[in-house]
Scaffold this active site. Sequence first.
Site, PDB file in Angstrom:
ATOM      1  N   GLU A   8      -3.226  -5.813   2.403  1.00 16.50           N
ATOM      2  CA  GLU A   8      -2.484  -4.816   1.631  1.00 16.50           C
ATOM      3  C   GLU A   8      -3.422  -3.793   1.001  1.00 16.50           C
ATOM      4  O   GLU A   8      -3.060  -2.615   0.841  1.00 16.50           O
ATOM      5  CB  GLU A   8      -1.608  -5.481   0.560  1.00 16.50           C
ATOM      6  N   HIS A  63      -6.382   6.468   0.503  1.00 18.34           N
ATOM      7  CA  HIS A  63      -6.948   6.687  -0.824  1.00 18.34           C
ATOM      8  C   HIS A  63      -8.472   6.596  -0.760  1.00 18.34           C
ATOM      9  O   HIS A  63      -9.080   5.618  -1.175  1.00 18.34           O
ATOM     10  CB  HIS A  63      -6.390   5.663  -1.816  1.00 18.34           C
TER      11      HIS A  63
END
Length: 224
Positions: free
Chosen positions: A53, A151
């Site tokens: 994740e 990110h």
Amino acid sequence: MKRSVLFDTETTGLDPATGDRVIEIAALELVGDLPTGNKFHVVLDPERDVPEEATRVHGFTQADLQGKPKFADEVERFLAFIGDDQLIAHNARFDFGFLNAELRRAGYKPLDMGRMVDTLDMARTRFPGMPNSLDALCRRFGIDLSARTTHNALLDCTLLAEVYVELMGGRQHGLGLVADGGPAQIVTYDAPVTRTVVRVTPTAEELARHAEFVGKLKEPLWLG
């Protein structure tokens, strides 16, 4: 001029108290709230696994980080870069929490929370009740997000630097007055840059229209 450091981290998860670690640190130097081009960037071996994740957020796998330096290897260089200056981040408590956990683990003093400037708090004050993620702020200020597919800390710092300028009031920092036809010296952290100033001279008609407009104002400052 005031120096500050804008920074971002990527991590293996959300909570350093449960063993999550920093895997990327990026920082940009600002002088007068504007980037100078000086930066710090490192990708780190977190000395643990990287959950799937987390990989979906920042793109780093455990294999990508094998052989990278550990935080303890880079801590002195990082501390030298940030100095004692103000530290700016988006959702800064998250990043401070992770960096302070890493600093304690490496035997160093944690960062003083009094140095923290949180652009998320700034955005919430300016845009209450509205989405204030970095993506949302970039869209609000018309900042190009096309390169932001994950990110990435360095890219996020670059985007946040643009957002920070807007939150501080916009791109007015270089505004100055110069003599007619003279060069304007824009002072940066590294060296002065000379730029040519183009003087715009109003026509006689424009001057007459301006005088007519000012004449209609009540106690205009221009005629004081």
